[in-house]
Design an enzyme around this catalytic site. Sequence first.
Site, PDB file in Angstrom:
ATOM      1  N   ARG A   1      -2.911   4.423  51.208  1.00 30.61           N
ATOM      2  CA  ARG A   1      -2.540   5.754  50.708  1.00 30.61           C
ATOM      3  C   ARG A   1      -2.805   6.760  51.818  1.00 30.61           C
ATOM      4  O   ARG A   1      -3.879   6.778  52.401  1.00 30.61           O
ATOM      5  CB  ARG A   1      -3.267   6.105  49.399  1.00 30.61           C
ATOM      6  CG  ARG A   1      -4.755   6.264  49.488  1.00 30.61           C
ATOM      7  CD  ARG A   1      -5.331   6.899  48.229  1.00 30.61           C
ATOM      8  NE  ARG A   1      -6.700   6.483  47.986  1.00 30.61           N
ATOM      9  CZ  ARG A   1      -7.762   6.932  48.636  1.00 30.61           C
ATOM     10  NH1 ARG A   1      -7.622   7.821  49.609  1.00 30.61           N
ATOM     11  NH2 ARG A   1      -8.957   6.490  48.335  1.00 30.61           N
ATOM     12  N   HIS A  51      -8.100  10.326  47.800  1.00 30.39           N
ATOM     13  CA  HIS A  51      -8.031   9.661  46.495  1.00 30.39           C
ATOM     14  C   HIS A  51      -7.344  10.554  45.462  1.00 30.39           C
ATOM     15  O   HIS A  51      -6.501  10.114  44.698  1.00 30.39           O
ATOM     16  CB  HIS A  51      -9.448   9.306  46.038  1.00 30.39           C
ATOM     17  CG  HIS A  51      -9.510   8.811  44.631  1.00 30.39           C
ATOM     18  ND1 HIS A  51      -8.931   7.636  44.235  1.00 30.39           N
ATOM     19  CD2 HIS A  51     -10.055   9.359  43.509  1.00 30.39           C
ATOM     20  CE1 HIS A  51      -9.121   7.463  42.936  1.00 30.39           C
ATOM     21  NE2 HIS A  51      -9.795   8.499  42.483  1.00 30.39           N
ATOM     22  N   TYR A  89     -14.250   9.650  54.523  1.00 25.37           N
ATOM     23  CA  TYR A  89     -14.782   8.284  54.630  1.00 25.37           C
ATOM     24  C   TYR A  89     -13.862   7.369  55.436  1.00 25.37           C
ATOM     25  O   TYR A  89     -14.174   6.207  55.649  1.00 25.37           O
ATOM     26  CB  TYR A  89     -14.987   7.707  53.216  1.00 25.37           C
ATOM     27  CG  TYR A  89     -13.826   8.014  52.293  1.00 25.37           C
ATOM     28  CD1 TYR A  89     -13.861   9.144  51.469  1.00 25.37           C
ATOM     29  CD2 TYR A  89     -12.685   7.230  52.262  1.00 25.37           C
ATOM     30  CE1 TYR A  89     -12.788   9.466  50.635  1.00 25.37           C
ATOM     31  CE2 TYR A  89     -11.616   7.532  51.434  1.00 25.37           C
ATOM     32  CZ  TYR A  89     -11.684   8.655  50.629  1.00 25.37           C
ATOM     33  OH  TYR A  89     -10.620   8.974  49.810  1.00 25.37           O
TER      34      TYR A  89
HETATM   35  C1  LIG Z   1     -13.574   2.289  34.170  1.00 27.63           C
HETATM   36  C2  LIG Z   1     -13.543   3.364  35.230  1.00 27.63           C
HETATM   37  N1  LIG Z   1     -14.485   3.373  36.188  1.00 27.63           N
HETATM   38  C3  LIG Z   1     -14.456   4.321  37.152  1.00 27.63           C
HETATM   39  C4  LIG Z   1     -13.492   5.294  37.147  1.00 27.63           C
HETATM   40  C5  LIG Z   1     -13.443   6.348  38.258  1.00 27.63           C
HETATM   41  N2  LIG Z   1     -12.347   5.994  39.180  1.00 27.63           N
HETATM   42  C6  LIG Z   1     -11.136   6.568  39.091  1.00 27.63           C
HETATM   43  S1  LIG Z   1     -10.050   5.933  40.200  1.00 27.63           S
HETATM   44  C7  LIG Z   1     -11.210   4.910  40.843  1.00 27.63           C
HETATM   45  C8  LIG Z   1     -10.878   3.981  41.999  1.00 27.63           C
HETATM   46  C9  LIG Z   1      -9.714   3.095  41.710  1.00 27.63           C
HETATM   47  O1  LIG Z   1      -9.399   2.367  42.867  1.00 27.63           O
HETATM   48  P1  LIG Z   1      -8.239   1.307  42.819  1.00 27.63           P
HETATM   49  O2  LIG Z   1      -8.293   0.524  41.564  1.00 27.63           O
HETATM   50  O3  LIG Z   1      -8.258   0.538  44.082  1.00 27.63           O
HETATM   51  O4  LIG Z   1      -6.930   2.208  42.736  1.00 27.63           O
HETATM   52  P2  LIG Z   1      -6.446   3.327  43.764  1.00 27.63           P
HETATM   53  O5  LIG Z   1      -7.113   4.610  43.368  1.00 27.63           O
HETATM   54  O6  LIG Z   1      -6.844   2.889  45.127  1.00 27.63           O
HETATM   55  O7  LIG Z   1      -4.973   3.386  43.576  1.00 27.63           O
HETATM   56  C10 LIG Z   1     -12.424   5.050  40.190  1.00 27.63           C
HETATM   57  C11 LIG Z   1     -13.642   4.284  40.499  1.00 27.63           C
HETATM   58  C12 LIG Z   1     -12.536   5.263  36.112  1.00 27.63           C
HETATM   59  N3  LIG Z   1     -11.555   6.163  36.034  1.00 27.63           N
HETATM   60  N4  LIG Z   1     -12.558   4.268  35.184  1.00 27.63           N
END
Ligand SMILES: Cc1ncc(C[n+]2csc(CCOP(=O)(O)OP(=O)(O)O)c2C)c(N)n1
Length: 340
Positions: free
Chosen positions: A252, A256, A264
């Site tokens: 990406r 985030h 980071y």
């Molecule tokens: C169950 C849960 N834990 C933590 C979060 C906080 N959170 C939102 S997005 C994220 C990271 C997700 O990373 P990934 O699955 O790799 O998807 P990306 O954002 O890289 O597309 C986290 C930890 C959440 N929304 N739901």
Amino acid sequence: MKNIRKVVYKLKKQEYSKEMILEFYETMVKIRNFEVKLTEYFTKGMLYGNIHTSIGQEAVAAGANKALEKTDFITTTHRGHGQLIAKGADTKIMMAELFGKKTGYCGGKGGSMHVADVSLGILGSNGIVGAGIPIAAGSALASKIRGTKEVTVAIFGDAASNQGVFHESVNMAAAWKLPAVFLIENNNYGVSVNIHNVTNTETLAVRAKAYDIPGETVDGNDPIAVYEAVKKAVEYAREGNGPSIVECMTYRMRGHYEGDPAAYRSKEVTEEWAKKDPIDNFKKYLLSKGIDEKEIISIDEEMEKEIEEAIKFALDSPLPDPSEVTTDVYSSDNERCVLR
Ligand SMILES: Cc1ncc(C[n+]2csc(CCOP(=O)(O)OP(=O)(O)O)c2C)c(N)n1
């Protein structure tokens, strides 16, 4: 590892038609324009809630959804705009939803992370990491019980694949040979955490071995590579063989969420990935195939126009009436869900 290419490769290696390759390009440009506009309006303070863009990841959405029939299903994540657009969601209605307008997919009450349109097979974006995975397994189970031919693709990030629910869902889907595809959009990060800091294996697709299903890692910045891998996995599932894992390696290009400075990440790595921009590179590919640059420019202009019109539609649409604050929130045909 059971290699999906060896086990099930039935598609002939083929030259794709001009129409098809231009469609990959058009979808990627549409997604990019949609999200670039979102970043602009978010900065102006006109969009509410968090916005997670998939800028740099458009090839996954364009390639994967092209491998699906309209009747197939997807579940996606907080970073799902691209997947929704590629599955056929209307950019006007999506934009209106993001602006909190009554004309949006959820009447303006859901926002970026809650778009669904079951008529298009979109079972929903989801703000809960990993939550779309068991929904997809359930959808695939429903298709199997009904004896229909739909396949459900769960689309989720690398961090989601470290959730317990990923393993539970893949295990059950494998044991019951459900028509599902588990598509990992590996953009290297879960918020600020690099996947290699929290995972011991080099690829995530290798986890397929634990469930004795096919698994494959592909270049997620190449829509054709994604299309071919997902197409194989979908055909495999449709023929009753059960699920597979497809891991798409991508990046990406923004933080985030909008406003995340992404400190980071190293500048060098981001610059390296910028050179692999899926749209820039696919444009070069189109030119190398003899496509006239004028045709490419006309797609760019058309997509710009579509997104401008979506913005206009959203801006001109009314806000939901305050009297509707609890409608569409609870299911009215289920007594247990009605507030007392
Ligand atoms: C169950 C849960 N834990 C933590 C979060 C906080 N959170 C939102 S997005 C994220 C990271 C997700 O990373 P990934 O699955 O790799 O998807 P990306 O954002 O890289 O597309 C986290 C930890 C959440 N929304 N739901």
